[in-house]
Motif scaffolding. Structure first.
Motif, short mmCIF file in Angstrom:
data_model
loop_
_atom_site.label_atom_id
_atom_site.label_comp_id
_atom_site.label_asym_id
_atom_site.label_seq_id
_atom_site.Cartn_x
_atom_site.Cartn_y
_atom_site.Cartn_z
N SER A 92 0.99 -1.17 0.01
CA SER A 92 0.18 0.10 -0.09
C SER A 92 0.82 1.22 -0.02
N ILE A 93 2.21 1.20 0.63
CA ILE A 93 2.91 2.31 0.68
C ILE A 93 3.56 2.78 -0.85
N LYS A 94 3.80 1.52 -1.63
CA LYS A 94 4.42 1.59 -2.90
C LYS A 94 3.14 2.39 -3.92
N LEU A 103 2.79 6.05 -3.30
CA LEU A 103 3.93 6.96 -3.40
C LEU A 103 4.23 6.66 -4.98
#
Lengths: 462, 462
Positions: B443-445, B448
């Motif tokens: 979810s971070i990837k 960003l």
């Protein structure tokens, strides 16, 4: 976002037990503020889970009902990070107070988030081990709160801060998922360092329920010195000389004249009250090294203009000298009705300049400020002695604060070295980080907590 | 996603200069692989920016044209992290090779990402300072690559890894924004620790263009010992006894029998080739402490069954003994056409068991494995000596690897201690992290890099 209703409270009582859900006004009053001056908001309910699974269940319930959640340990925070949202659910973690494992062979300790930080170091000490981070609140603050705030302390220069001792965290995510991030491996590069994202995230991304802590061998000996100066610049020059001599002391703390006077009034240690700066120095480690470094530091202090240097003969006298620093905040806090404790940090080389700036700024705005802090790591605590009911004076305090923040940022510093952003520093963070870094942070919050369920409005607004 | 076209190449030439854009087959061949066995993919173009702004401009161009970007330093990676995507843009950062500042007073160093790691420690040494992380590749790898991979080295137990020395990074984000994360403050809790997200993110979240590094005072002295064992268990017991004695050596490395034999064949150091384990120990610091700890370690090794303990009389002899370990990988790599270097890490207490498991596993699958690694931090490098053209043997290698990974995870270990996930460990990461933690990372990837522009398909698939 919705407030907690009586029906929600009943569901929470069924989930935990009736005695672990508070809703009456008199019961929840103590949970409507933390250690930050002038911030108080009434929550809708306060719950006390005992297990990680109970925390996850509370979060799921709050999520389904769209009730904001504010997490809380002992409530010693100084930036409003655990001040409630009106009508919210406060999850108070003080009953999650079990140390789960001390693994002497791997030098690790596992604990529930609500364990008091000092208990961890006390238990480690029984096995000759050491948990170095020592925030001022360590006798009453919880390890989970320390990790959520990435607390500092008096040993930052040599030993780092809380983050440096966290090998893993168990967290409840905003969707109620319970997961471990990190493990007992000294090296691990399998994917992003998710634990580092949660350390210092101030309860805005997840709730830290258990922690895996790294320990060190306990230093065999320690030596304490107290140097007294007539000029702040001389104190700063001593610190530079110590670093240039390749000595990294565990403690390099200072008090300014106002703080020394308040401490002496309060604790009667026998300090001269006419000094411009008092510097507490400690070195720890192998006895041979400690002896050598203490001797060098004494000579460097004298060579750089210390009026006097007191060397503690033993641990007891060392503790007495150190109590000057340990009592600083309490001593200042009793002078006036309102104490506003600031936390600006600058690169170490800018310290003397910054202390001078704060003094001049206080004079300019006719406000009373005592400054103490960590010379080794550049972390200063200018403390405003004021009265929140005196609106005119509060305006002058705010104007002085604004100037101090501006100067801090000009010097490449940070608006908070160890107390966190919470509500208190929110107005300044964007300026410090710049647009790119600030937006990056907000995009992480949006990705992990799209509903803005956890501690909404802290650090930044979405 | 699109490949680089001749028109894009022209735009890149206009942006940089014609000599810093490679597109011909023979020019780009050296950039189609890294240090990982059996992985080779042809990029569309390779560019060599000299400034952070040029990197940002290249990323913007790639973004607008939807061309995947793979970042590369010296290409020494061992997990395929800088292996290109077919037709992609490779941004090679070796010409960003300037050390920008050595700040002796704040103990920091600022450098462009393409500086060779050893140059940083060499410059620090001239001022009596020390950059502790020492990955095996440090003479040729870049500091930016080290930070992107969070490289380890031989000093993990005492000094930690690359992450522990990064105070700040300048990054180009997937949208082309250039921003600094972190600063010279020893303490800083203003918002999430965004720098920690980029350290070890293997080029998937942003491109690290400059780094701000923390330095330590250089240890005044060092002592090297070599202990020889007939049983691996005895070596492991020595390590436990050293830790129990509250000694944290800077180096605790070991080679198994196969590795010792290959090293002796290769480097003729004069090692006995019939030992089961060779352990290299180093202590560094104050001369008095070093003398005392070296003596204690020698006695503990003898007491726990070492056949022999060699103590280096001086630095030169210490370097000769240490060369046994430094040569391990090169010595193993020349035995067979293909060398597959693994990187599993377990809690230190599980090391002896794990080494035995690897040996038994190799016998069971009839594959040749030499194991060496870091006893102090539990990081093992079982190295398969094989031939990628022998498909039948490669199947056995894969089966053995699978078992080693399973056992590692059963023991609470990690599939990669210091080499990174890249392509090589991708299949195992989900199993190690568990669903909650794995999805968190993805979810971070997505947040960003929604276009999946940077190093797509590395670490995980989206």
């Amino acid at each position: 976002m919705n407030p907690v209703t009586p029906a929600h409270a009943d569901s929470l009582r069924a989930l935990l037990s009736p005695d672990r859900v508070l809703t009456s006004d008199e019961d929840i009053l103590p949970y409507s503020f933390d250690g930050t001056a002038a911030l108080k908001v009434k929550p809708g309910a306060v719950v006390f889970p005992k297990t990680s699974e109970e925390v996850a269940a509370c979060v799921k319930l709050a999520r389904e009902a769209d009730i904001p959640v504010v997490t809380r340990g002992s409530g010693t925070g100084l930036s409003g990070g655990s001040v409630p949202i009106l009508g919210c659910l406060v999850i108070c973690l003080t009953q999650m107070d079990q140390i789960l494992e001390l693994d002497e062979k791997n030098l690790t300790l596992k604990a529930q988030c609500g364990v008091i930080t000092k208990e961890i170091d006390d238990l480690a000490a029984k096995s000759g081990l050491f948990y170095p981070p020592d925030p001022g609140s360590m006798k009453i603050s919880t390890i989970g709160g320390n990790v959520a705030e990435n607390s500092g302390g008096l040993r930052g220069l040599k030993y780092g801060v809380t983050r440096d001792y966290v090998m893993g965290v168990q967290v409840v995510l905003p969707d109620g998922t319970l997961t471990w991030l990190g493990n007992k491996c000294v090296k691990d590069v399998a994917g992003y360092s998710m634990k580092d994202l949660f350390i210092g995230s101030e309860g805005t991304l997840g709730i830290i329920t258990e922690v895996l802590i790294k320990l060190l061998p306990r230093p065999q000996s320690r030596k304490t010195l107290l140097a007294l100066y007539d000029r702040m610049e001389a104190a700063a020059e001593t610190i530079s000389a110590i670093i240039a001599a390749k000595i990294i002391p565990c403690t390099l703390e200072f008090l300014d004249r106002t703080t020394v006077q308040c401490v002496e009034d309060y604790a009667k240690i026998g300090l001269p009250t006419d000094v411009e700066a008092l510097v507490l120095m400690e070195t720890d480690g192998h006895p041979a090294v400690v002896r050598e470094e203490a001797e060098q530091m004494m000579q460097l202090a004298r060579a750089h203009g210390a009026r006097d240097v007191l060397v503690a003969a033993d641990e007891a006298e060392g503790a007495r000298l150190a109590s000057a620093r340990r009592n600083a905040f309490s001593a200042l806090a009793r002078v006036m009705p309102t104490t506003i404790l600031e936390d600006v940090t600058v690169p170490r080389t800018e310290l003397a300049h910054m202390v001078g700036f704060i003094r001049a700024c206080a004079e300019r705005h006719q406000v009373r400020v005592g400054t103490f802090g960590h010379l080794g790591d550049g972390n200063l605590h200018p403390t405003f002695l004021t009265n929140e009911r005196d609106h005119e004076e509060m305006h002058r305090v705010e104007a002085a604060l604004e100037e101090i923040v501006n100067e801090t940022l000009r010097l490449g510093g940070t608006v908070t070295g160890e107390h966190g952003v919470g509500l208190a520093k929110k107005a300044f963070v964007r300026r410090q980080l710049g647009e790119g870094s600030y937006e990056l942070m907000r995009s992480i919050k949006r990705a992990l907590d799209p509903q803005s369920l956890l501690n909404p409005g802290k650090i930044f607004d979405l």
